[in-house]
Motif scaffolding. Structure first.
Motif, PDB file in Angstrom:
ATOM      1  N   PHE A 147     -11.920 -12.408   6.890  1.00 32.35           N
ATOM      2  CA  PHE A 147     -10.958 -12.516   7.995  1.00 32.35           C
ATOM      3  C   PHE A 147     -11.119 -11.350   8.973  1.00 32.35           C
ATOM      4  CE2 PHE A 147      -8.498  -9.013   6.417  1.00 32.35           C
ATOM      5  CZ  PHE A 147      -8.839  -9.012   5.073  1.00 32.35           C
ATOM      6  N   GLY A 187     -13.700 -16.068   2.291  1.00 31.57           N
ATOM      7  CA  GLY A 187     -12.412 -15.388   2.414  1.00 31.57           C
ATOM      8  C   GLY A 187     -12.396 -14.314   3.482  1.00 31.57           C
ATOM      9  N   TYR A 216       0.828  -1.216   0.000  1.00 31.74           N
ATOM     10  CA  TYR A 216       0.000   0.000   0.000  1.00 31.74           C
ATOM     11  C   TYR A 216       0.863   1.268   0.000  1.00 31.74           C
ATOM     12  CZ  TYR A 216      -4.081  -3.023   0.743  1.00 31.74           C
ATOM     13  OH  TYR A 216      -5.067  -3.989   0.607  1.00 31.74           O
ATOM     14  N   ALA A 221      -5.594 -15.613   4.579  1.00 26.49           N
ATOM     15  CA  ALA A 221      -6.833 -15.007   4.059  1.00 26.49           C
ATOM     16  C   ALA A 221      -6.636 -13.500   3.891  1.00 26.49           C
ATOM     17  CB  ALA A 221      -8.003 -15.300   4.997  1.00 26.49           C
ATOM     18  N   LYS A 222      -5.971 -12.879   4.854  1.00 27.55           N
ATOM     19  CA  LYS A 222      -5.679 -11.446   4.770  1.00 27.55           C
ATOM     20  C   LYS A 222      -4.760 -11.163   3.578  1.00 27.55           C
ATOM     21  CE  LYS A 222      -4.125  -7.831   8.015  1.00 27.55           C
ATOM     22  NZ  LYS A 222      -5.255  -7.307   8.774  1.00 27.55           N
ATOM     23  N   TRP A 273       6.097 -11.030  14.994  1.00 29.21           N
ATOM     24  CA  TRP A 273       5.887 -11.460  13.608  1.00 29.21           C
ATOM     25  C   TRP A 273       7.239 -11.638  12.916  1.00 29.21           C
ATOM     26  CZ3 TRP A 273       1.830  -7.190  12.000  1.00 29.21           C
ATOM     27  CH2 TRP A 273       0.636  -7.412  12.691  1.00 29.21           C
ATOM     28  N   TYR A 333      -0.991 -14.439   7.764  1.00 33.73           N
ATOM     29  CA  TYR A 333      -2.441 -14.663   7.776  1.00 33.73           C
ATOM     30  C   TYR A 333      -2.916 -14.777   6.328  1.00 33.73           C
ATOM     31  CZ  TYR A 333      -1.436 -13.087  12.468  1.00 33.73           C
ATOM     32  OH  TYR A 333      -0.876 -12.968  13.717  1.00 33.73           O
ATOM     33  N   TYR A 379      -6.681 -11.469   0.277  1.00 33.82           N
ATOM     34  CA  TYR A 379      -7.513 -10.276   0.118  1.00 33.82           C
ATOM     35  C   TYR A 379      -6.670  -9.087  -0.314  1.00 33.82           C
ATOM     36  CZ  TYR A 379     -10.312  -6.195   0.977  1.00 33.82           C
ATOM     37  OH  TYR A 379     -10.958  -4.987   0.811  1.00 33.82           O
ATOM     38  N   ARG A 406      -5.819  -9.070  -3.997  1.00 30.23           N
ATOM     39  CA  ARG A 406      -6.986  -8.751  -4.827  1.00 30.23           C
ATOM     40  C   ARG A 406      -7.340  -7.264  -4.692  1.00 30.23           C
ATOM     41  NH1 ARG A 406      -9.331  -8.289  -9.140  1.00 30.23           N
ATOM     42  NH2 ARG A 406     -11.612  -8.214  -9.141  1.00 30.23           N
ATOM     43  N   ASP A 407      -7.270  -6.758  -3.460  1.00 26.52           N
ATOM     44  CA  ASP A 407      -7.538  -5.334  -3.225  1.00 26.52           C
ATOM     45  C   ASP A 407      -6.540  -4.475  -3.998  1.00 26.52           C
ATOM     46  OD1 ASP A 407      -9.120  -3.359  -1.793  1.00 26.52           O
ATOM     47  OD2 ASP A 407      -7.412  -3.037  -0.461  1.00 26.52           O
TER      48      ASP A 407
END
Lengths: 204, 204
Positions: free
Chosen positions: B173, B171, A18, A63-64, A53, A61, A67, A70-71
């Motif tokens: 989270f 999906g 980002y 799933a994060k 971390w 993570y 996402y 894709r975002d």
């Protein structure tokens, strides 16, 4: 009487997806709104490590992470920016961050930051490669050999480490982060416009 | 010929701060844009647990938590919404979620969801209290006693658990999440407008 121009500090990590979105547009946004801009490269790695971390939360993570990619696809398409998933992700942006930190007040720093992000996320190139960074610096008319030597100096290494500590003092826990002169913190590319409004609200 | 109205599914957790922002506006946004809306209460707890988190990431990572509350202050002020930090945070929204799940197609579900979020984040009340929930239901003209009994039934408990599993299949989270009929996932109050545009793009 000289009017004081309000200032935004742009805190970014070269490995951060980002941050790419914000880096490509923040200089234009700041100029259009009459704001000064401080380029503040830092490293999320040490901050993430202290949170326990070992890598990006987008890897920890899944799933994060799915996402986020894709975002990013949707947002890059909207912004007209290319997007390639670098391999490995995140990239090692340490040398690039040291160069940007040492030259953060150079006229060409914005162009350098954009060139690194474009190589990384627009072209999928390895931004830990000194040869790649040297090429980008030469394209900007900078003294690539001197920049790389300086980036390897103890002063710059300590300076970047101090920037990480400063980021934590400001409350920063992710990137991109945008901080106004009175200490308002905005996290994420989505908050750039809000940060601009806050900075302008002080003077108007 | 009847035109098919596109639909958004709104996945929310009653303990989630940013879900409050979306819950208070999504029905109006959907109606204004000609979209149907599915209210999908679920629980982040089990999903967080499987990630190794024992509580909200805003508690686990204090810098992120401090930022979130400041961000919520700014966003609530802009939206004209009151904000009180519930104690404890996050609140236990299990019964409220069961009620909303069992009645997710009731005419009054949107009003109930908003009333719970307003009690929690607007007034700092304890939303795990059945008496509070009964009062909100009665205000809406619902049969509070029957709703609470139904929420305690094995069917509803299993149904809400299945909703959590469905969320993970999609999906999801985090919350709020907004999902279009063709499976596009949008995370966060910031993405509501993008989800609306995506849903409309299918029919136009």
């Amino acid at each position: 009487m000289t009017l004081q121009r309000p200032k935004l500090s742009f805190w970014f990590d070269f490995g951060s997806t980002y941050s790419y979105l914000t880096a490509m547009r923040i200089e234009t946004v700041a100029r259009d709104r009459g704001l000064d801009l401080d380029w503040r490269p830092f490293l999320l790695g040490p901050i993430f490590n202290r949170q326990g971390w070992s890598t990006s939360p987008f890897n920890l993570y899944p799933a994060k992470g799915r996402y986020m990619w894709r975002d990013m696809e949707r947002l890059c398409e909207e912004a007209g920016l290319p997007l390639v998933q670098p391999d490995p992700f995140p990239q090692n942006g340490l040398i690039a961050a040291r160069i940007a930190h040492a030259n953060r007040r150079a006229e060409w720093v914005g162009a350098f930051v954009r060139a690194v992000f474009m190589a990384e996320f627009g072209e999928g190139r390895d931004i830990s490669d000194p040869a790649l960074l040297a090429g980008l610096l030469l394209d900007l008319g900078a003294d690539a050999r001197a920049c790389l030597a300086e980036a390897d100096s103890i002063e710059v290494k300590i300076g970047l480490r101090a920037a990480v500590a400063e980021a934590e003092t400001l409350g920063i826990f992710g990137a991109p982060s945008i901080v106004t002169e009175d200490g308002e913190l905005y996290w994420g590319n989505d908050r750039l416009e809000d940060a601009v409004e806050w900075a302008l609200r002080i003077v108007t």
